[in-house]
Motif scaffolding. Structure first.
Motif, mmCIF file in Angstrom:
data_model
loop_
_atom_site.group_PDB
_atom_site.id
_atom_site.type_symbol
_atom_site.label_atom_id
_atom_site.label_comp_id
_atom_site.label_asym_id
_atom_site.label_seq_id
_atom_site.Cartn_x
_atom_site.Cartn_y
_atom_site.Cartn_z
ATOM 1 N N ASN A 211 0.859 -1.181 0.000
ATOM 2 C CA ASN A 211 0.000 0.000 0.000
ATOM 3 C C ASN A 211 0.898 1.235 0.000
ATOM 4 O OD1 ASN A 211 -1.830 2.043 0.369
ATOM 5 N ND2 ASN A 211 -2.891 1.092 2.091
ATOM 6 N N PRO A 212 1.027 1.927 -1.140
ATOM 7 C CA PRO A 212 1.949 3.064 -1.224
ATOM 8 C C PRO A 212 1.442 4.323 -0.546
ATOM 9 C CG PRO A 212 0.785 2.822 -3.293
ATOM 10 C CD PRO A 212 0.324 1.692 -2.410
ATOM 11 N N ASP A 213 0.220 4.278 -0.020
ATOM 12 C CA ASP A 213 -0.355 5.473 0.592
ATOM 13 C C ASP A 213 0.239 5.765 1.962
ATOM 14 O OD1 ASP A 213 -1.990 5.659 -1.625
ATOM 15 O OD2 ASP A 213 -3.614 4.506 -0.697
ATOM 16 N N GLN A 214 0.909 4.795 2.567
ATOM 17 C CA GLN A 214 1.507 5.004 3.881
ATOM 18 C C GLN A 214 2.879 4.340 3.918
ATOM 19 O OE1 GLN A 214 -0.841 3.608 7.175
ATOM 20 N NE2 GLN A 214 0.411 4.637 8.721
ATOM 21 N N LEU A 215 3.925 5.167 3.917
ATOM 22 C CA LEU A 215 5.296 4.674 3.919
ATOM 23 C C LEU A 215 5.973 5.050 5.237
ATOM 24 C CD1 LEU A 215 6.388 5.643 0.295
ATOM 25 C CD2 LEU A 215 5.249 3.566 1.075
ATOM 26 N N GLU A 216 7.069 4.368 5.536
ATOM 27 C CA GLU A 216 7.829 4.652 6.746
ATOM 28 C C GLU A 216 9.296 4.342 6.533
ATOM 29 O OE1 GLU A 216 6.396 2.238 9.929
ATOM 30 O OE2 GLU A 216 6.966 0.344 8.970
ATOM 31 N N ILE A 217 10.121 4.831 7.444
ATOM 32 C CA ILE A 217 11.560 4.570 7.420
ATOM 33 C C ILE A 217 11.849 3.407 8.358
ATOM 34 C CG2 ILE A 217 13.845 5.507 7.922
ATOM 35 C CD1 ILE A 217 12.632 8.289 7.417
ATOM 36 N N LEU A 245 16.414 17.716 1.801
ATOM 37 C CA LEU A 245 16.476 17.326 3.207
ATOM 38 C C LEU A 245 15.048 17.165 3.723
ATOM 39 C CD1 LEU A 245 18.299 16.810 5.672
ATOM 40 C CD2 LEU A 245 18.049 19.233 6.241
ATOM 41 N N LEU A 246 14.700 15.955 4.167
ATOM 42 C CA LEU A 246 13.355 15.639 4.631
ATOM 43 C C LEU A 246 13.359 15.398 6.137
ATOM 44 C CD1 LEU A 246 12.402 13.156 1.754
ATOM 45 C CD2 LEU A 246 11.963 15.607 1.863
ATOM 46 N N THR A 247 12.179 15.398 6.736
ATOM 47 C CA THR A 247 12.065 15.215 8.179
ATOM 48 C C THR A 247 11.080 14.093 8.492
ATOM 49 O OG1 THR A 247 10.300 16.884 8.341
ATOM 50 C CG2 THR A 247 12.576 17.641 8.634
ATOM 51 N N ALA A 248 11.219 13.522 9.674
ATOM 52 C CA ALA A 248 10.335 12.440 10.121
ATOM 53 C C ALA A 248 10.358 12.400 11.646
ATOM 54 C CB ALA A 248 10.781 11.104 9.536
ATOM 55 N N GLN A 249 9.516 11.531 12.216
ATOM 56 C CA GLN A 249 9.479 11.323 13.658
ATOM 57 C C GLN A 249 9.472 9.831 13.963
ATOM 58 O OE1 GLN A 249 6.016 13.619 14.944
ATOM 59 N NE2 GLN A 249 7.376 15.076 15.945
ATOM 60 N N ILE A 250 10.223 9.432 14.977
ATOM 61 C CA ILE A 250 10.272 8.024 15.356
ATOM 62 C C ILE A 250 8.899 7.597 15.868
ATOM 63 C CG2 ILE A 250 11.297 6.358 16.941
ATOM 64 C CD1 ILE A 250 13.868 7.927 16.841
ATOM 65 N N SER A 251 8.371 6.522 15.280
ATOM 66 C CA SER A 251 7.034 6.052 15.635
ATOM 67 C C SER A 251 7.055 4.753 16.434
ATOM 68 C CB SER A 251 6.192 5.858 14.367
ATOM 69 O OG SER A 251 6.837 4.955 13.468
ATOM 70 N N ARG A 262 23.720 -6.796 17.308
ATOM 71 C CA ARG A 262 23.694 -5.890 18.457
ATOM 72 C C ARG A 262 23.157 -4.520 18.061
ATOM 73 N NH1 ARG A 262 23.669 -9.472 22.405
ATOM 74 N NH2 ARG A 262 25.429 -10.919 22.275
ATOM 75 N N GLN A 263 22.179 -4.511 17.176
ATOM 76 C CA GLN A 263 21.557 -3.269 16.753
ATOM 77 C C GLN A 263 20.067 -3.281 17.094
ATOM 78 O OE1 GLN A 263 22.604 -2.872 12.544
ATOM 79 N NE2 GLN A 263 24.237 -1.480 13.115
ATOM 80 N N ILE A 264 19.531 -2.084 17.294
ATOM 81 C CA ILE A 264 18.123 -1.921 17.650
ATOM 82 C C ILE A 264 17.382 -1.372 16.426
ATOM 83 C CG2 ILE A 264 16.480 -0.781 19.179
ATOM 84 C CD1 ILE A 264 18.717 -0.579 21.242
ATOM 85 N N GLU A 265 16.318 -2.047 16.049
ATOM 86 C CA GLU A 265 15.527 -1.620 14.898
ATOM 87 C C GLU A 265 14.484 -0.595 15.346
ATOM 88 O OE1 GLU A 265 13.745 -3.884 11.042
ATOM 89 O OE2 GLU A 265 13.043 -4.596 12.985
ATOM 90 N N PHE A 266 14.308 0.444 14.515
ATOM 91 C CA PHE A 266 13.280 1.440 14.808
ATOM 92 C C PHE A 266 12.638 1.890 13.501
ATOM 93 C CE2 PHE A 266 17.076 3.910 13.992
ATOM 94 C CZ PHE A 266 16.617 5.021 13.302
ATOM 95 N N PHE A 267 11.473 2.529 13.642
ATOM 96 C CA PHE A 267 10.700 2.984 12.491
ATOM 97 C C PHE A 267 10.324 4.449 12.702
ATOM 98 C CE2 PHE A 267 10.144 -1.526 13.024
ATOM 99 C CZ PHE A 267 10.249 -2.034 11.741
ATOM 100 N N ALA A 268 10.240 5.188 11.597
ATOM 101 C CA ALA A 268 9.904 6.607 11.672
ATOM 102 C C ALA A 268 8.885 6.952 10.597
ATOM 103 C CB ALA A 268 11.157 7.465 11.497
ATOM 104 N N ALA A 269 7.950 7.833 10.949
ATOM 105 C CA ALA A 269 6.901 8.271 10.019
ATOM 106 C C ALA A 269 7.346 9.563 9.349
ATOM 107 C CB ALA A 269 5.596 8.477 10.769
ATOM 108 N N PRO A 270 7.426 9.596 8.006
ATOM 109 C CA PRO A 270 7.845 10.823 7.300
ATOM 110 C C PRO A 270 6.810 11.931 7.468
ATOM 111 C CG PRO A 270 8.050 8.881 5.888
ATOM 112 C CD PRO A 270 7.255 8.465 7.085
ATOM 113 N N ASN A 271 7.298 13.157 7.527
ATOM 114 C CA ASN A 271 6.405 14.315 7.583
ATOM 115 C C ASN A 271 6.001 14.784 6.197
ATOM 116 O OD1 ASN A 271 6.520 14.430 10.419
ATOM 117 N ND2 ASN A 271 8.409 15.611 10.360
ATOM 118 N N GLU A 272 6.808 14.498 5.185
ATOM 119 C CA GLU A 272 6.498 14.877 3.811
ATOM 120 C C GLU A 272 5.972 13.673 3.034
ATOM 121 O OE1 GLU A 272 9.581 17.456 5.550
ATOM 122 O OE2 GLU A 272 9.536 15.309 5.135
ATOM 123 N N THR A 273 5.257 13.956 1.955
ATOM 124 C CA THR A 273 4.745 12.895 1.089
ATOM 125 C C THR A 273 5.888 12.302 0.274
ATOM 126 O OG1 THR A 273 2.596 13.987 0.934
ATOM 127 C CG2 THR A 273 3.111 12.335 -0.734
#
Length: 367
Positions: A211-217, A245-251, A262-273
């Motif tokens: 579903n391309p309508d909602q993407l994340e990092i 340069l784009l911005t996002a927030q960790i979700s 030994r790495q921690i996985e995280f996801f972020a929601a982009p603020n731009e389309t």
């Protein structure tokens, strides 16, 4: 003969004087050839003064762009595809039929189980009528209670057979229904691995949908930097092939670190389309901290060996010096860096020198 002997001392004395004169000349020649060393000349435009600066702490990371909702659809039965109703790039809705699989064995099993159910149900009905008839006879005193109990047990056994046959019908119906595959989500077909007439095996992937309508990092960070990970933390990042340069927030943040990396996985929601073409693209960015960093502000392009033991060329007490620095923050957009390790009186050189130039005297011209 006697005059020659008398002139010999004079000849020796003359030769000695000439030798002393030549020796004196040879000692004076090197002193006359010595010249003072030339200083390296620089102009004011070649030098940068150090300023005090502040910046927000940043933690670097790498990751990719992914769809929040995506699905990989597998065949549940071994069958032959009769109709394929979706193509790559086609947008589909939830519940839309994607493919029909034909399996005659499953249809035959369903018909057989339904027939067995009907037969068992008839026998249960007959046992129920018999039990009710003997109930009346028992009430009238024509039969014993033991004979009535036997009819009741027969009826219960027939009802258990009915339930068993109903379960067989449900299993056969599920297998038969698995021949029709529906889209579990709304999205776009990104992969199709089935063609009409093709026989597929149970577990084989037929479609992939996103579903391309909602993407994340999706990214990872070493566990020793976990203090930078907080829900709602702001992010600055660049997508590969896009200089903006784009911005996002960790979700979301994984509660545990990967035991191998030994790495921690995280996801972020982009603020731009973000367009769907960015799905799977490489991402490079920084997690912005809440603490300010204080240090010495210099141009980023004056730092040499930026990623491996960085240093700068400076003029310190009118001599060239090679000084290692610790980079606290860097910004490519405005070509600045906050560093530590310099003296406030140092002059940063835009000119690159060689190691042989260290401690060389410098003269600075005003023009």
């Amino acid at each position: 003969m006697q005059s020659a002997q008398q002139s010999s001392p004079f000849l020796k004395l003359s030769l000695l004087c000439i030798s002393l004169t030549l020796a004196a000349c040879q000692k004076e020649d090197p002193q006359q050839s010595v010249k003072p060393e030339n200083k390296i000349e620089l102009i004011q435009q070649d030098l940068v003064t150090i300023e005090q600066g502040n910046a927000i702490s940043k933690t670097s990371f790498t990751g990719t762009i992914r769809a929040v909702n995506q699905s990989s659809i597998q065949a549940q039965v071994t069958a032959t595809a009769t109709n394929v109703n979706a193509e790559v790039g086609q947008r589909v809705s939830k519940g839309q039929v994607l493919v029909h699989l034909n399996n005659q064995d499953n249809a035959a099993r369903l018909a057989q189980s339904q027939a067995n159910l009907a037969s068992t149900q008839a026998q249960a009905n007959q046992a129920k009528l018999m039990m009710e008839r003997k109930q009346r006879l028992l009430n009238q005193g024509f039969i014993s209670k033991v004979e009535f109990e036997q009819s009741r047990v027969d009826y219960q056994a027939q009802m258990e057979n009915v339930r068993a046959q109903q379960a067989n019908v449900d299993i056969a119906r599920k297998a038969n229904q698995d021949g029709t595959i529906y889209s579990p989500i709304q999205g776009v077909i990104t992969k199709r691995d089935v063609e009409p007439g093709q026989t597929v095996a149970a577990g084989q992937t037929l479609f992939e949908i996103v579903n391309p309508d909602q993407l994340e990092i999706q990214a990872k960070l070493p566990s020793d930097q976990q203090a930078a990970l907080k829900i709602g933390q702001k992010i600055e990042y660049n997508i590969q092939g896009n200089s903006n340069l784009l911005t996002a927030q960790i979700s979301r943040i994984s509660p545990i670190a990967d035991q191998a990396s030994r790495q921690i996985e995280f996801f972020a929601a982009p603020n731009e389309t973000i367009t769907s073409l960015s799905i799977g693209a490489f991402v490079e960015g920084h997690i912005l901290g809440t603490d300010n960093i204080s240090g010495q502000k210099i141009p980023l392009d004056t730092i040499q060996s930026l990623k491996d033991q960085p240093y700068v060329w400076v003029i310190r007490q009118n001599k060239i010096a090679k000084v290692p620095v610790q980079i606290l923050n860097q910004s490519y957009s405005n070509n600045t860096a906050i560093v530590q390790g310099l003296q406030n009186s140092d002059l940063i050189s835009r000119i690159k020198f060689n190691d042989s130039d260290v401690k060389q005297d410098v003269s600075i011209s005003q023009n």
